[in-house]
Design a protein around this motif. Sequence first.
Motif, mmCIF file in Angstrom:
data_model
loop_
_atom_site.group_PDB
_atom_site.id
_atom_site.type_symbol
_atom_site.label_atom_id
_atom_site.label_comp_id
_atom_site.label_asym_id
_atom_site.label_seq_id
_atom_site.Cartn_x
_atom_site.Cartn_y
_atom_site.Cartn_z
ATOM 1 N N PHE A 167 -16.503 21.225 -25.719
ATOM 2 C CA PHE A 167 -15.044 21.290 -25.670
ATOM 3 C C PHE A 167 -14.585 22.512 -24.864
ATOM 4 N N ALA A 168 -15.248 23.643 -25.078
ATOM 5 C CA ALA A 168 -14.890 24.859 -24.350
ATOM 6 C C ALA A 168 -15.128 24.695 -22.853
ATOM 7 N N ALA A 169 -16.221 24.013 -22.499
ATOM 8 C CA ALA A 169 -16.504 23.771 -21.080
ATOM 9 C C ALA A 169 -15.414 22.926 -20.451
ATOM 10 N N TYR A 170 -14.931 21.930 -21.189
ATOM 11 C CA TYR A 170 -13.836 21.124 -20.639
ATOM 12 C C TYR A 170 -12.569 21.952 -20.497
ATOM 13 N N VAL A 171 -12.253 22.784 -21.501
ATOM 14 C CA VAL A 171 -11.048 23.612 -21.426
ATOM 15 C C VAL A 171 -11.069 24.468 -20.160
ATOM 16 N N VAL A 172 -12.248 24.991 -19.808
ATOM 17 C CA VAL A 172 -12.365 25.849 -18.621
ATOM 18 C C VAL A 172 -12.321 25.036 -17.331
ATOM 19 N N ILE A 173 -13.110 23.965 -17.264
ATOM 20 C CA ILE A 173 -13.246 23.218 -16.003
ATOM 21 C C ILE A 173 -12.179 22.137 -15.876
ATOM 22 N N GLY A 174 -12.203 21.170 -16.791
ATOM 23 C CA GLY A 174 -11.268 20.055 -16.696
ATOM 24 C C GLY A 174 -9.863 20.392 -17.121
ATOM 25 N N GLY A 175 -9.716 21.420 -17.977
ATOM 26 C CA GLY A 175 -8.393 21.775 -18.461
ATOM 27 C C GLY A 175 -7.783 22.970 -17.773
ATOM 28 N N THR A 176 -8.532 23.639 -16.882
ATOM 29 C CA THR A 176 -8.002 24.837 -16.222
ATOM 30 C C THR A 176 -8.264 24.816 -14.714
ATOM 31 N N VAL A 177 -9.533 24.925 -14.316
ATOM 32 C CA VAL A 177 -9.853 25.082 -12.897
ATOM 33 C C VAL A 177 -9.309 23.916 -12.071
ATOM 34 N N VAL A 178 -9.627 22.682 -12.463
ATOM 35 C CA VAL A 178 -9.210 21.532 -11.658
ATOM 36 C C VAL A 178 -7.703 21.293 -11.716
ATOM 37 N N PRO A 179 -7.057 21.231 -12.908
ATOM 38 C CA PRO A 179 -5.618 20.940 -12.910
ATOM 39 C C PRO A 179 -4.763 22.050 -12.310
ATOM 40 N N PHE A 180 -5.118 23.315 -12.510
ATOM 41 C CA PHE A 180 -4.332 24.385 -11.895
ATOM 42 C C PHE A 180 -4.478 24.344 -10.383
ATOM 43 N N ALA A 181 -5.674 24.020 -9.886
ATOM 44 C CA ALA A 181 -5.842 23.859 -8.439
ATOM 45 C C ALA A 181 -4.966 22.717 -7.922
ATOM 46 N N CYS A 182 -4.909 21.621 -8.684
ATOM 47 C CA CYS A 182 -4.056 20.488 -8.295
ATOM 48 C C CYS A 182 -2.586 20.891 -8.255
ATOM 49 N N MET A 183 -2.116 21.596 -9.301
ATOM 50 C CA MET A 183 -0.697 21.926 -9.367
ATOM 51 C C MET A 183 -0.310 22.966 -8.325
ATOM 52 N N ILE A 184 -1.181 23.963 -8.108
ATOM 53 C CA ILE A 184 -0.883 24.969 -7.084
ATOM 54 C C ILE A 184 -0.793 24.307 -5.708
ATOM 55 N N THR A 185 -1.663 23.339 -5.447
ATOM 56 C CA THR A 185 -1.602 22.612 -4.177
ATOM 57 C C THR A 185 -0.386 21.703 -4.129
ATOM 58 N N ALA A 186 -0.031 21.107 -5.257
ATOM 59 C CA ALA A 186 1.127 20.210 -5.305
ATOM 60 C C ALA A 186 2.405 20.919 -4.886
ATOM 61 N N VAL A 187 2.596 22.180 -5.312
ATOM 62 C CA VAL A 187 3.844 22.871 -4.989
ATOM 63 C C VAL A 187 3.851 23.407 -3.557
ATOM 64 N N ARG A 188 2.798 23.153 -2.791
ATOM 65 C CA ARG A 188 2.862 23.358 -1.342
ATOM 66 C C ARG A 188 3.459 22.139 -0.651
ATOM 67 N N HIS A 189 3.497 21.019 -1.351
ATOM 68 C CA HIS A 189 4.023 19.780 -0.789
ATOM 69 C C HIS A 189 5.338 19.347 -1.433
ATOM 70 N N LEU A 190 5.634 19.895 -2.621
ATOM 71 C CA LEU A 190 6.845 19.544 -3.359
ATOM 72 C C LEU A 190 7.511 20.820 -3.860
ATOM 73 N N PRO A 191 8.847 20.820 -4.038
ATOM 74 C CA PRO A 191 9.468 21.912 -4.771
ATOM 75 C C PRO A 191 8.933 21.946 -6.197
ATOM 76 N N ALA A 192 8.845 23.135 -6.774
ATOM 77 C CA ALA A 192 8.302 23.272 -8.116
ATOM 78 C C ALA A 192 9.085 22.455 -9.130
ATOM 79 N N SER A 193 10.413 22.330 -8.930
ATOM 80 C CA SER A 193 11.229 21.575 -9.877
ATOM 81 C C SER A 193 10.794 20.120 -9.940
ATOM 82 N N ARG A 194 10.417 19.520 -8.797
ATOM 83 C CA ARG A 194 9.981 18.125 -8.790
ATOM 84 C C ARG A 194 8.569 17.973 -9.335
#
Length: 319
Positions: A221-248
């Motif tokens: 569970f801890a491994a998922y929290v770090v990898i699947g719940g942190t590294v990958v989704p935060f990378a996705c969201m940080i990249t997303a706001v280069r293509h969209l306004p943060a509000s959207r």
Amino acid sequence: MPAPHRSPKLGYALAATAATLWALNGSLARFLFDDHMPSARLAEMRSVCAFVAFAGALAIVRPKLLRVRRRDLGRLTILGVVGLAGVNAFYFAAIARLQIGVALTVQYLGPMMLLLWLKLVHRRRLPGGLWSAAGLSLVGCFFVVRAYHPGALDWVGIAEAFGAAITFAIYLFSSEQAGHRYAPATTLAWGFGLSSLFWIVTEPLWSFPFHTLSSPRDLAFAAYVVIGGTVVPFACMITAVRHLPASRAAVVATLEPVFGALLAWPIHDQALSPVQIAGGLVVIGAIVWIQTQRSGLEAELAPGYGAGRLAATPPARVE
């Protein structure tokens, strides 16, 4: 410098991916809390491990991306300490006391706070459809998580969830600002690095409760929290706001409580009622609606650092 290329479709897809991964993260993190992992310690583990992953990868592959301008350190500190450390701490504290869905409903007031900030502080003219979609998504989430039964709510947990909403809005706004100048990997490495520094000072590593991770199940569970719940989704969201306004991007991310409720069905044996299903359909409808609102895209963008130079500008070394 030419404007950076923006792909709204890619931004929406990345934001939805982040929401899905975060939804599962909440359910698995709750198991760790039930096994006596303190919420602050889980937030610390999440930040430190993510920093090691992002900074280590950059140091090996593209060390130049670790360079930032000294005058930007203050804003990056807001992103790392208030945004990343804050949202992790408040969110985990909230779900340790509340049902996951209730905590997420309150947290997702963040997009509305962000819109209010752009409207009142930066005097942006935002399209009415965006406000309507944000409001619809919030109403849908309210019914999905059954937040209409407040009598049994833990008000300390609710206060912590409101803290998560405020810091979530700050995280989205600050990460979009950083994206005007720096690559996503740079933003993540510095953000999680400064977040880790905050946690190491307030919660020293030598007192970390490693005994709470003694079982193979909790380690997984801890491994998922770090990898699947942190590294990958935060990378996705940080990249997303280069293509969209943060509000959207934030409105799209309100899929998280919907998916969280769906995942809680098999994981926690929580069946969805007709009202919850209807609420989920409202959220999906709001997501589709927000993708049709194009006219206000530039008005919703966060102001850049300093004179607002673009992400393509080469960063200077910190001296």
